[in-house]
Design an enzyme around this catalytic site. Structure first.
Site, mmCIF file in Angstrom:
data_model
loop_
_atom_site.group_PDB
_atom_site.id
_atom_site.type_symbol
_atom_site.label_atom_id
_atom_site.label_comp_id
_atom_site.label_asym_id
_atom_site.label_seq_id
_atom_site.Cartn_x
_atom_site.Cartn_y
_atom_site.Cartn_z
ATOM 1 N N SER A 123 0.781 -1.115 -0.058
ATOM 2 C CA SER A 123 0.103 0.075 0.017
ATOM 3 C C SER A 123 0.975 1.348 0.057
ATOM 4 C CB SER A 123 -0.864 0.004 1.174
ATOM 5 O OG SER A 123 -1.240 1.102 1.610
ATOM 6 N N TYR A 147 -2.213 -0.703 10.805
ATOM 7 C CA TYR A 147 -2.587 -1.074 9.622
ATOM 8 C C TYR A 147 -1.230 -0.954 8.879
ATOM 9 C CZ TYR A 147 -4.049 -1.750 4.657
ATOM 10 O OH TYR A 147 -3.880 -2.054 3.346
ATOM 11 N N LYS A 151 1.677 -3.759 6.747
ATOM 12 C CA LYS A 151 2.061 -3.753 5.421
ATOM 13 C C LYS A 151 3.738 -3.552 5.431
ATOM 14 C CE LYS A 151 -2.033 -4.634 3.723
ATOM 15 N NZ LYS A 151 -2.060 -5.810 3.103
#
Ligand code: NAD
Ligand code: UDP
Length: 336
Positions: A123, A147, A151
């Site tokens: 991302s 979050y 990643k």
């Protein structure tokens, strides 16, 4: 055969269709924690092909091993993850546990079955927020939410794995802001509860499910004071995955690329474009900034062009038309 984890989710379902249309054999896997079983029928309807599927959790080693025993899997596209930035701040352990244990478990099974081609859904959130824009692949990484750190850590785990054994071929695909839907109007984004992201909120206002859009901040240092992002049509994103799998299988090399349009649009640009595409008025109010947001970011998308011969085909107008077709045909998402 290609395994898609998180296959019934938003990006997974569109990629599944593209892979089948390209001629790949695909098996989908999902635990339906954030998606609907109806997606599978819709995929069959669009492609006129049987959609092979197994309901399982990527943290379940037994189910994964069984799947690898029964199928000749040559590559994996790993979409399965929890993805809501705000929720990750409230529930960090769920995010680290699901996203990292899931990845580690899956990689352990791949290693046992000598399957070394792997695509990671990464991302734009892995770029350090203080980087200048546009974001280029070599820039410093960092994040602002649990979050985002999952990643960041997923990328690191895979880089360490590559360093340990050159047989691994990894595509690190850093997505910007996926919006839009399949032009059939049969699959699209179907968030549970109140949408966190801009486009599904806008489409739910348009269909009468929400009263008005709250725009988070009107005093950002951007052309109209609202936040700027790089919106990319999910159909273009799905095609990027097909190119990435082709690259891993044919070039036998790893790669890290941004998948974005390479252009930034503000919240008001998107709202205006959506109103034009849908003929619906979107009432809005400018409210305080959302915590953790930054003013603007977009991709330098030239490396994906160079390495994958990939560039976007759909503009913001197409993104808005297709999002609206999906939402207006399915006001309650897949649960109609
Ligand atoms: P999504 O929630 O629609 O899809 C994810 C799918 O994974 C869901 O169907 C969910 O049920 C499944 N899943 C979650 N945990 C699982 C588990 N432990 N076992 C099996 N299945 C599991 O999300 P999406 O928008 O399609 O995102 C796909 C991937 O792309 C995610 O990894 C996400 O982090 C990443 N990503 C998304 C965006 C975005 O804005 N949508 C941007 C950048 C990266
Ligand atoms: N945004 C907004 N109202 C909403 C949702 C989002 O004004 O209800 C803004 C947000 O502040 C950002 C842009 O829209 O500037 C895109 O937000 P989104 O959550 O979709 O993507 P992200 O911020 O994760 O890139």
């Amino acid at each position: 055969m290609i395994l898609l984890t998180g296959a019934t989710g938003y990006i997974g379902s569109h990629t599944w269709v593209k892979l089948l249309e390209t001629g790949y054999e695909v098996i989908g896997l999902d635990n339906f924690s954030n998606s609907s079983q109806h997606v599978i029928d819709r995929i069959e309807k669009i492609t006129n092909k049987k959609a092979l599927f197994i309901e399982a959790d990527v943290q379940d080693k037994f189910s994964l091993s069984d799947l690898f025993k029964k199928n000749q899997i040559e590559g994996v596209i790993h979409f399965a993850a929890l993805k809501a930035v705000g929720e990750s701040v409230q529930r960090p352990l769920d995010y680290y546990s699901n996203n990292l244990n899931g990845l580690l478990n899956l990689l352990g099974v791949l290693a046992r079955f000598d399957c070394h081609n792997f695509v990671l859904s990464s991302s734009a959130t892995v770029y350090h927020p203080e980087n200048p824009i546009p974001y280029v692949e070599g820039m410093p990484l960092g994040s602002t939410s649990p979050y985002g750190w999952t990643k960041y850590m997923s990328e690191q785990i895979l880089r360490d794995l590559e360093a340990s054994n050159p047989e691994w071929r990894i595509a690190y695909l850093r997505y910007f802001n996926p919006v839009g839907a399949h032009p059939s109007g049969l699959i699209g984004e179907d968030p549970r509860g109140i949408p966190n992201n801009l486009m599904p909120f806008v489409t739910q206002v348009a269909v009468g499910k929400r009263k008005e859009l709250s725009i988070f901040g009107g005093d950002w240092p951007t052309h109209d004071g609202t936040g700027v992002r790089d919106y990319i049509h999910v159909q273009d994103l799905a095609r990027g995955h097909v190119r990435a799998i082709d690259y891993l299988l044919n070039q036998k090399k790893s790669l890290t690329v941004n998948l974005g349009a390479g252009k930034g649009y503000s919240v008001l640009d998107l709202v205006k474009s959506f109103e034009k595409a849908s003929g619906q008025k979107i009432p809005y109010q400018i409210v305080d900034r959302r915590s953790g947001d930054i003013a603007a970011f977009y991709a330098d998308a030239s490396l994906a062009d160079e390495l994958l011969d990939w560039r976007i085909e759909f503009d913001l107008d197409a993104m808005c038309h297709d999002s609206w077709r999906w939402q207006s045909n399915n006001p309650n998402g897949f649960e109609d």
